[in-house]
Design a protein around this motif. Structure first.
Motif, mmCIF file in Angstrom:
data_model
loop_
_atom_site.group_PDB
_atom_site.id
_atom_site.type_symbol
_atom_site.label_atom_id
_atom_site.label_comp_id
_atom_site.label_asym_id
_atom_site.label_seq_id
_atom_site.Cartn_x
_atom_site.Cartn_y
_atom_site.Cartn_z
ATOM 1 N N GLY A 90 12.055 14.780 -2.223
ATOM 2 C CA GLY A 90 10.706 14.706 -2.782
ATOM 3 C C GLY A 90 9.701 14.246 -1.749
ATOM 4 N N TYR A 91 8.451 14.586 -1.971
ATOM 5 C CA TYR A 91 7.379 14.256 -1.032
ATOM 6 C C TYR A 91 6.396 13.243 -1.599
ATOM 7 N N GLU A 92 6.361 13.109 -2.926
ATOM 8 C CA GLU A 92 5.434 12.182 -3.562
ATOM 9 C C GLU A 92 6.199 10.979 -4.102
ATOM 10 N N THR A 93 5.497 9.856 -4.240
ATOM 11 C CA THR A 93 6.137 8.630 -4.702
ATOM 12 C C THR A 93 5.406 8.050 -5.906
ATOM 13 N N PHE A 94 6.047 7.113 -6.566
ATOM 14 C CA PHE A 94 5.518 6.398 -7.722
ATOM 15 C C PHE A 94 5.060 5.027 -7.250
ATOM 16 N N ASP A 95 4.033 4.458 -7.903
ATOM 17 C CA ASP A 95 3.440 3.233 -7.375
ATOM 18 C C ASP A 95 4.423 2.066 -7.251
ATOM 19 N N SER A 110 -6.064 5.304 -5.651
ATOM 20 C CA SER A 110 -5.637 6.688 -5.447
ATOM 21 C C SER A 110 -5.802 7.470 -6.736
ATOM 22 N N SER A 111 -5.829 8.790 -6.624
ATOM 23 C CA SER A 111 -5.987 9.633 -7.809
ATOM 24 C C SER A 111 -4.821 9.459 -8.775
#
Length: 316
Positions: free
Chosen positions: A51-56, A229-230
């Motif tokens: 994966g390339y995106e993460t969770f806060d 962030s968005s």
């Protein structure tokens, strides 16, 4: 019923775990729980979280080479359709297992385990790992904690319409097995520090209502002024659902490409995911999302939801 999953875990020496784009707590915690379970029971195997995106709350994703995926068992968690998988290299894997709780509009993978009545992927995964087919395996405290966290985040602390007696029973079993301190876990996934609380307060001042529809829409300039962030901003959509005299809720943010990502929520009888699917998004009946929509298209959705918010709760 789930014996094949265990057989495949034993068969492959490498496993790659995938989740959806814009991952939430359920996507990330289910991935961590599965990774932990595999490492606890098969310490000689290599496991990667793609994966390339993460969770806060979780910033972990592993660098994964094509060569690794090509020799690995792929397990996709919490992802309804192929297009939303946050690493399209899943297609390189020789064998794929899908574990999900969203409406099953897109059949993919060699095996599918989909239960739309589960509150979360973590609830379904927990039931799988605690089933008779997995007798003799170990579920560590850490694994139980991740699964419980995922259930709490996706069910909004057991308050969503798809929270059932099975959800509560599964959570209870996890708490018992992992000897979990419930208050600490809930605080971990729901509490905010003062800075974040201040941002949330500022975001709430942007709230607009029309008929029975409550929404926030923020552009890049406003996001930068707020210092958020968005993804972090639109995650606040759940706060809007606490407004008792509103039926449908939305939180839209402009992304760096100049298009809009939006999260939607609704009261139980107001089914809204068909709207999201009509615009390339997806999700549950009362919790869904769209991504990368032009401003005009985003506003068209809002107009549609404004009218629906005062209609009888059956989408036209």
């Amino acid at each position: 019923m789930y014996q094949s999953i265990l057989e495949k875990l034993k068969e492959y020496n490498k496993v790659t775990i995938f989740h959806h784009v814009g991952p939430d707590g359920d996507a990330m915690f289910s991935s961590l729980a599965l990774r932990t379970f595999i490492m606890d029971n098969f310490p000689d195997k290599k496991v990667k979280m793609a994966g390339y995106e993460t969770f806060d709350l979780i910033t972990r994703n592993d660098k994964t080479a094509d060569s690794f995926i090509k020799k690995s068992l792929a397990i996709v968690l919490d992802t309804a359709n192929k297009e939303r998988i946050d690493d399209q290299r899943y297609a390189l894997a020789p064998y794929l297992i899908k574990i999900d709780h969203h409406p099953d509009f897109d059949h993919y993978g060699n095996e599918e385990y989909v239960d739309t009545k589960s509150s979360s992927a973590c609830e379904l995964l927990a039931r799988i790992l605690m089933s008779k087919d997995f007798e003799g395996t170990v579920m560590s405290k850490e694994c139980c904690k991740y699964l419980y966290c995922g259930i709490v985040t996706d069910s909004q602390n057991f308050s969503t319409s798809n929270t059932t007696h099975k959800t509560l029973t599964t959570a209870s079993k996890l708490a018992k097995r992992g000897e979990l301190i419930i208050g600490d876990i809930v605080s971990y996934v729901t509490d905010n520090d003062y800075e974040t609380f201040s941002v949330i307060t500022a975001i709430r001042s942007k709230l607009k209502t029309e008929k029975k529809f409550a929404y926030v829409i923020l552009n890049q300039k406003e996001l930068k002024k707020l210092g958020v962030s968005s993804d972090d901003a639109k995650n606040q959509v759940n706060d809007l659902t606490k407004i008792s005299d509103m039926n449908i809720f939305a939180f839209a943010v402009e992304n760096e490409e100049g298009t809009y990502d939006c999260s939607y929520r609704s009261k139980r009888l107001y089914i809204i995911n068909n709207v999201a699917y009509a615009h390339g998004g997806g999700g549950h009946a009362n919790a869904c999302a769209t991504r990368n929509l032009p401003y005009d298209e985003q506003m068209d959705i809002f107009k549609e939801l404004i009218e629906y918010s005062t209609n009888s709760p059956k989408f036209h």
